[in-house]
Design a protein around this motif. Structure first.
Motif, PDB file in Angstrom:
ATOM      1  N   ARG A 179     -37.261 -56.887  43.429  1.00  0.00           N
ATOM      2  CA  ARG A 179     -38.713 -57.091  43.530  1.00  0.00           C
ATOM      3  C   ARG A 179     -39.360 -57.061  42.152  1.00  0.00           C
ATOM      4  N   LEU A 180     -40.329 -57.917  41.973  1.00  0.00           N
ATOM      5  CA  LEU A 180     -41.100 -57.975  40.735  1.00  0.00           C
ATOM      6  C   LEU A 180     -42.390 -57.184  40.915  1.00  0.00           C
ATOM      7  N   PRO A 181     -42.954 -56.656  39.833  1.00  0.00           N
ATOM      8  CA  PRO A 181     -42.444 -56.648  38.462  1.00  0.00           C
ATOM      9  C   PRO A 181     -41.486 -55.481  38.255  1.00  0.00           C
ATOM     10  N   PHE A 182     -40.686 -55.568  37.196  1.00  0.00           N
ATOM     11  CA  PHE A 182     -39.877 -54.449  36.739  1.00  0.00           C
ATOM     12  C   PHE A 182     -39.724 -54.574  35.230  1.00  0.00           C
ATOM     13  N   CYS A 183     -39.286 -53.497  34.615  1.00  0.00           N
ATOM     14  CA  CYS A 183     -39.116 -53.477  33.172  1.00  0.00           C
ATOM     15  C   CYS A 183     -37.653 -53.157  32.876  1.00  0.00           C
ATOM     16  N   MET A 184     -36.972 -54.064  32.192  1.00  0.00           N
ATOM     17  CA  MET A 184     -35.571 -53.873  31.849  1.00  0.00           C
ATOM     18  C   MET A 184     -35.485 -53.324  30.427  1.00  0.00           C
ATOM     19  N   VAL A 185     -34.639 -52.303  30.239  1.00  0.00           N
ATOM     20  CA  VAL A 185     -34.540 -51.672  28.928  1.00  0.00           C
ATOM     21  C   VAL A 185     -33.081 -51.501  28.512  1.00  0.00           C
ATOM     22  N   ALA A 186     -32.857 -51.523  27.194  1.00  0.00           N
ATOM     23  CA  ALA A 186     -31.540 -51.277  26.621  1.00  0.00           C
ATOM     24  C   ALA A 186     -31.728 -50.482  25.338  1.00  0.00           C
ATOM     25  N   ARG A 187     -30.818 -49.547  25.085  1.00  0.00           N
ATOM     26  CA  ARG A 187     -30.897 -48.767  23.853  1.00  0.00           C
ATOM     27  C   ARG A 187     -30.723 -49.670  22.644  1.00  0.00           C
ATOM     28  N   ALA A 188     -31.546 -49.451  21.614  1.00  0.00           N
ATOM     29  CA  ALA A 188     -31.457 -50.246  20.387  1.00  0.00           C
ATOM     30  C   ALA A 188     -31.325 -49.362  19.161  1.00  0.00           C
ATOM     31  N   GLY A 189     -31.293 -48.070  19.347  1.00  0.00           N
ATOM     32  CA  GLY A 189     -31.214 -47.141  18.237  1.00  0.00           C
ATOM     33  C   GLY A 189     -31.408 -45.731  18.751  1.00  0.00           C
ATOM     34  N   PHE A 190     -31.615 -44.800  17.825  1.00  0.00           N
ATOM     35  CA  PHE A 190     -31.695 -43.395  18.194  1.00  0.00           C
ATOM     36  C   PHE A 190     -32.809 -43.123  19.207  1.00  0.00           C
ATOM     37  N   HIS A 191     -34.024 -43.539  18.892  1.00  0.00           N
ATOM     38  CA  HIS A 191     -35.149 -43.350  19.813  1.00  0.00           C
ATOM     39  C   HIS A 191     -35.835 -44.678  20.100  1.00  0.00           C
ATOM     40  N   GLN A 192     -35.120 -45.770  19.975  1.00  0.00           N
ATOM     41  CA  GLN A 192     -35.725 -47.077  20.179  1.00  0.00           C
ATOM     42  C   GLN A 192     -35.005 -47.839  21.286  1.00  0.00           C
ATOM     43  N   TYR A 193     -35.788 -48.670  21.952  1.00  0.00           N
ATOM     44  CA  TYR A 193     -35.281 -49.452  23.068  1.00  0.00           C
ATOM     45  C   TYR A 193     -35.732 -50.898  22.941  1.00  0.00           C
ATOM     46  N   LEU A 194     -34.912 -51.795  23.451  1.00  0.00           N
ATOM     47  CA  LEU A 194     -35.353 -53.166  23.665  1.00  0.00           C
ATOM     48  C   LEU A 194     -35.896 -53.212  25.078  1.00  0.00           C
ATOM     49  N   CYS A 195     -37.028 -53.834  25.230  1.00  0.00           N
ATOM     50  CA  CYS A 195     -37.769 -53.774  26.480  1.00  0.00           C
ATOM     51  C   CYS A 195     -38.136 -55.194  26.920  1.00  0.00           C
ATOM     52  N   LEU A 196     -37.901 -55.496  28.176  1.00  0.00           N
ATOM     53  CA  LEU A 196     -38.192 -56.819  28.717  1.00  0.00           C
ATOM     54  C   LEU A 196     -38.966 -56.642  30.020  1.00  0.00           C
ATOM     55  N   TYR A 197     -40.244 -56.986  29.983  1.00  0.00           N
ATOM     56  CA  TYR A 197     -41.093 -56.880  31.171  1.00  0.00           C
ATOM     57  C   TYR A 197     -40.926 -58.154  32.002  1.00  0.00           C
ATOM     58  N   VAL A 198     -40.532 -58.000  33.259  1.00  0.00           N
ATOM     59  CA  VAL A 198     -40.241 -59.151  34.118  1.00  0.00           C
ATOM     60  C   VAL A 198     -41.267 -59.215  35.249  1.00  0.00           C
ATOM     61  N   ASN A 199     -42.106 -60.253  35.218  1.00  0.00           N
ATOM     62  CA  ASN A 199     -43.103 -60.413  36.279  1.00  0.00           C
ATOM     63  C   ASN A 199     -43.148 -61.829  36.826  1.00  0.00           C
ATOM     64  N   ASP A 200     -42.229 -62.685  36.364  1.00  0.00           N
ATOM     65  CA  ASP A 200     -42.203 -64.079  36.792  1.00  0.00           C
ATOM     66  C   ASP A 200     -40.748 -64.504  36.940  1.00  0.00           C
ATOM     67  N   LYS A 201     -40.391 -64.941  38.121  1.00  0.00           N
ATOM     68  CA  LYS A 201     -38.999 -65.307  38.400  1.00  0.00           C
ATOM     69  C   LYS A 201     -38.544 -66.516  37.595  1.00  0.00           C
ATOM     70  N   GLN A 202     -39.458 -67.371  37.216  1.00  0.00           N
ATOM     71  CA  GLN A 202     -39.100 -68.625  36.539  1.00  0.00           C
ATOM     72  C   GLN A 202     -39.226 -68.574  35.018  1.00  0.00           C
ATOM     73  N   LYS A 203     -39.604 -67.412  34.474  1.00  0.00           N
ATOM     74  CA  LYS A 203     -39.891 -67.355  33.038  1.00  0.00           C
ATOM     75  C   LYS A 203     -39.082 -66.250  32.377  1.00  0.00           C
ATOM     76  N   LEU A 204     -38.404 -66.592  31.266  1.00  0.00           N
ATOM     77  CA  LEU A 204     -37.736 -65.581  30.458  1.00  0.00           C
ATOM     78  C   LEU A 204     -38.766 -64.980  29.510  1.00  0.00           C
ATOM     79  N   ASN A 205     -39.019 -63.702  29.653  1.00  0.00           N
ATOM     80  CA  ASN A 205     -40.054 -63.057  28.851  1.00  0.00           C
ATOM     81  C   ASN A 205     -39.546 -62.677  27.470  1.00  0.00           C
ATOM     82  N   VAL A 206     -40.461 -62.334  26.595  1.00  0.00           N
ATOM     83  CA  VAL A 206     -40.151 -61.946  25.224  1.00  0.00           C
ATOM     84  C   VAL A 206     -39.596 -60.526  25.216  1.00  0.00           C
ATOM     85  N   ILE A 207     -38.548 -60.312  24.438  1.00  0.00           N
ATOM     86  CA  ILE A 207     -37.956 -58.988  24.288  1.00  0.00           C
ATOM     87  C   ILE A 207     -38.697 -58.258  23.176  1.00  0.00           C
ATOM     88  N   ARG A 208     -39.139 -57.034  23.481  1.00  0.00           N
ATOM     89  CA  ARG A 208     -39.872 -56.232  22.500  1.00  0.00           C
ATOM     90  C   ARG A 208     -39.075 -54.985  22.152  1.00  0.00           C
TER      91      ARG A 208
END
Length: 195
Positions: free
Chosen positions: A106-135
């Motif tokens: 189910r949308l929306p959800f936020c996908m996260v991955a570790r990118a460092g000690f206290h940092q994460y790559l974050c991808l907010y997903v709210n559209d099934k047809q669109k690849l969102n920007v990774i922050r």
């Protein structure tokens, strides 16, 4: 090929079916050549038979991803694979498509991955047809909106129960996904370095 999270997923596809798939948990470097040899040996396939190589290049286990990149670079050097046959995608966008189209999350959800000690790559997903920007975000800003579920990619500090994964047998359509295009040509394969 995916070796990003202390496990190797490898498959050989022919059109709309898998000819061979292998999944191995644990040390990738110690078993990589045996698993690749077994996967290819099932059907007597050579690297020169491949028309396309797709791999996930991060974020994830540096050693696993570099092992895949070393294999692909060697194949190129030996002229076993064509210059335009290598495609890379990052784990976050691949998992976004898997979670929205295969697992029907189910949308929306936020996908996260570790990118460092206290940092994460974050991808907010709210559209099934669109690849969102990774922050890239600091851990203190992660999950501030309690209404949106966090979906975590594997990391050695997390238990498997906390993380999402995918079944190789189900993801064949994602290898041919072109709109929006997640697979970028990779003439010189390496770790995902944008962050």
């Amino acid at each position: 090929m995916d070796a990003g999270f202390d496990r190797l997923k490898l498959g050989i596809a022919n059109g709309n079916y898998w000819m061979s798939t292998m999944e191995h948990e644990g040390s990738i470097v110690d078993h990589f050549s045996d698993i690749v040899g077994k996967c290819f040996g099932e059907w007597g396939i050579n690297f020169t038979d491949l028309t396309r190589i797709c791999f996930l290049n991060g974020p994830g286990s540096t050693m696993g991803i570099r092992t895949i990149c070393a294999l692909i670079r060697t194949l190129k050097l030996l002229q076993q694979v064509g210059e335009n046959a290598i495609y890379a995608a990052n784990h976050l966008h691949f998992h976004q498509l898997y979670q929205t189209h295969i697992a029907c999350r189910r949308l929306p959800f936020c996908m996260v991955a570790r990118a460092g000690f206290h940092q994460y790559l974050c991808l907010y997903v709210n559209d099934k047809q669109k690849l969102n920007v990774i922050r890239k975000v600091d851990g203190q800003h992660l999950g501030n909106d309690g209404e949106i579920p966090l979906v975590k990619l594997p990391h050695p500090s997390l238990s498997k129960e906390e993380c999402v994964d995918y079944r190789l047998s189900q993801c064949l359509p994602l290898l041919y996904w072109v709109d929006p295009c997640i697979w970028q040509t990779a003439s010189s394969p390496d770790l995902y370095q944008r962050w």
